[in-house]
Scaffold this motif. Structure first.
Motif, PDB file in Angstrom:
ATOM      1  N   LYS A  85       3.194   7.427   6.765  1.00 15.61           N
ATOM      2  CA  LYS A  85       3.916   7.565   5.644  1.00 15.61           C
ATOM      3  C   LYS A  85       4.752   6.522   5.444  1.00 15.61           C
ATOM      4  O   LYS A  85       5.359   6.158   4.539  1.00 15.61           O
ATOM      5  CB  LYS A  85       4.855   8.714   5.792  1.00 15.61           C
ATOM      6  CG  LYS A  85       4.466  10.070   5.917  1.00 15.61           C
ATOM      7  CD  LYS A  85       3.701  10.610   4.847  1.00 15.61           C
ATOM      8  CE  LYS A  85       3.152  12.080   5.166  1.00 15.61           C
ATOM      9  NZ  LYS A  85       2.344  12.749   4.089  1.00 15.61           N
ATOM     10  N   ASP A  86       4.405   5.416   6.124  1.00 17.76           N
ATOM     11  CA  ASP A  86       5.121   3.758   5.805  1.00 17.76           C
ATOM     12  C   ASP A  86       4.193   2.893   6.333  1.00 17.76           C
ATOM     13  O   ASP A  86       3.545   2.800   7.076  1.00 17.76           O
ATOM     14  CB  ASP A  86       6.110   3.641   7.035  1.00 17.76           C
ATOM     15  CG  ASP A  86       7.103   4.714   7.089  1.00 17.76           C
ATOM     16  OD1 ASP A  86       8.259   4.396   6.248  1.00 17.76           O
ATOM     17  OD2 ASP A  86       7.130   5.791   7.411  1.00 17.76           O
ATOM     18  N   TRP A  87       3.896   2.054   5.037  1.00 18.48           N
ATOM     19  CA  TRP A  87       3.075   0.778   5.062  1.00 18.48           C
ATOM     20  C   TRP A  87       3.330  -0.056   4.330  1.00 18.48           C
ATOM     21  O   TRP A  87       3.914   0.134   3.057  1.00 18.48           O
ATOM     22  CB  TRP A  87       1.516   1.109   5.178  1.00 18.48           C
ATOM     23  CG  TRP A  87       0.896   1.405   3.711  1.00 18.48           C
ATOM     24  CD1 TRP A  87       0.661   0.949   2.693  1.00 18.48           C
ATOM     25  CD2 TRP A  87       1.193   2.814   3.287  1.00 18.48           C
ATOM     26  NE1 TRP A  87       0.406   1.556   1.629  1.00 18.48           N
ATOM     27  CE2 TRP A  87       0.467   2.864   1.842  1.00 18.48           C
ATOM     28  CE3 TRP A  87       1.353   4.368   3.751  1.00 18.48           C
ATOM     29  CZ2 TRP A  87       0.491   4.086   1.013  1.00 18.48           C
ATOM     30  CZ3 TRP A  87       1.367   5.408   3.060  1.00 18.48           C
ATOM     31  CH2 TRP A  87       0.835   5.044   1.807  1.00 18.48           C
ATOM     32  N   VAL A  88       3.331  -1.468   4.740  1.00 19.28           N
ATOM     33  CA  VAL A  88       3.803  -2.397   3.906  1.00 19.28           C
ATOM     34  C   VAL A  88       2.792  -3.570   3.841  1.00 19.28           C
ATOM     35  O   VAL A  88       1.984  -3.880   4.621  1.00 19.28           O
ATOM     36  CB  VAL A  88       5.088  -3.040   4.521  1.00 19.28           C
ATOM     37  CG1 VAL A  88       6.352  -2.149   4.060  1.00 19.28           C
ATOM     38  CG2 VAL A  88       4.959  -3.395   5.849  1.00 19.28           C
ATOM     39  N   GLN A  89       3.058  -4.638   3.070  1.00 18.86           N
ATOM     40  CA  GLN A  89       1.941  -5.617   2.839  1.00 18.86           C
ATOM     41  C   GLN A  89       2.923  -6.862   2.882  1.00 18.86           C
ATOM     42  O   GLN A  89       3.122  -7.631   1.943  1.00 18.86           O
ATOM     43  CB  GLN A  89       1.289  -5.551   1.568  1.00 18.86           C
ATOM     44  CG  GLN A  89       0.342  -4.484   1.671  1.00 18.86           C
ATOM     45  CD  GLN A  89      -0.736  -4.461   0.471  1.00 18.86           C
ATOM     46  OE1 GLN A  89      -0.455  -5.288  -0.606  1.00 18.86           O
ATOM     47  NE2 GLN A  89      -1.499  -3.540   0.607  1.00 18.86           N
TER      48      GLN A  89
END
Length: 195
Positions: A85-89
């Motif tokens: 439920k958590d992803w970043v770039q």
């Protein structure tokens, strides 16, 4: 999942199955960023930092990656995509544990994260992502302001980010996760016209 649906409880599986060509970041199932394309100044700073880190890391265990790359901060190799439920770039990440590098993403906390500010992302980078990087255990976090030409460095100590310094174009930054790497910011902030 369509971007027209309520913006809550997105999973990484939904993101991968989407037919829409939109990049976004998600924290706790909530979309936090769908940014416009970076400015030329942003791209210049990112390129110069990637050159510095890439040259230093050539032939070494650690690897550097530039955005866009998905970093699933609280996942590991066995976490199902439906549970992520958590992803970043981040603009730049350095990974020293090769087990965190998957064919489609990075799982777990990078050793170093660099975010390059833009007006649309500054709050996320300074508050939301700052807190998540701290919680995930990122060892070193840089916030780079290309407009005002400075870098803030934070180091993880006792599970909290501690300010390690504020650096301007005239300074050299010691990269704390490596014993023998310093980066001269005059090269990073010099624009393509040589100014």
């Amino acid at each position: 999942m369509s971007m027209n649906q309520p913006q809550s409880n997105y999973s990484y599986a939904d993101y991968l199955e989407s037919s829409e060509e939109i990049r976004y970041e998600v924290i706790d199932g909530q979309i936090i960023s769908m940014s416009p394309a970076p400015t030329p100044k942003h791209q210049h700073v990112q390129r110069e930092l990637l050159i510095e880190f890439g040259t230093y890391l050539r032939g070494k265990e650690c690897s550097v990656f530039g955005s866009p790359i998905d970093v699933c901060l609280f996942a590991n190799q066995t976490t199902p995509n439906e549970k992520i439920k958590d992803w970043v770039q981040p603009d730049i990440v350095v990974i020293c544990d090769r087990n965190k590098i998957n064919p489609q993403n990075i799982v777990g906390a990078p050793d170093l994260v660099i975010e390059i500010l833009s007006p649309s992302t500054a709050r996320n980078d300074r508050v939301i992502k700052f807190n998540n990087y701290q919680k995930a255990g990122v060892r070193e976090y840089w916030i780079v302001d290309p407009s005002n030409e400075y870098v803030e460095v934070f180091l993880l100590q006792n599970n909290r980010f501690i300010s390690s310094g504020f650096y301007t174009k005239e300074d050299s930054i010691k990269v704390n996760i490596f014993e023998d790497l310093s980066i001269e910011l005059k090269h990073v902030f010099q624009d393509d016209s040589g100014k």
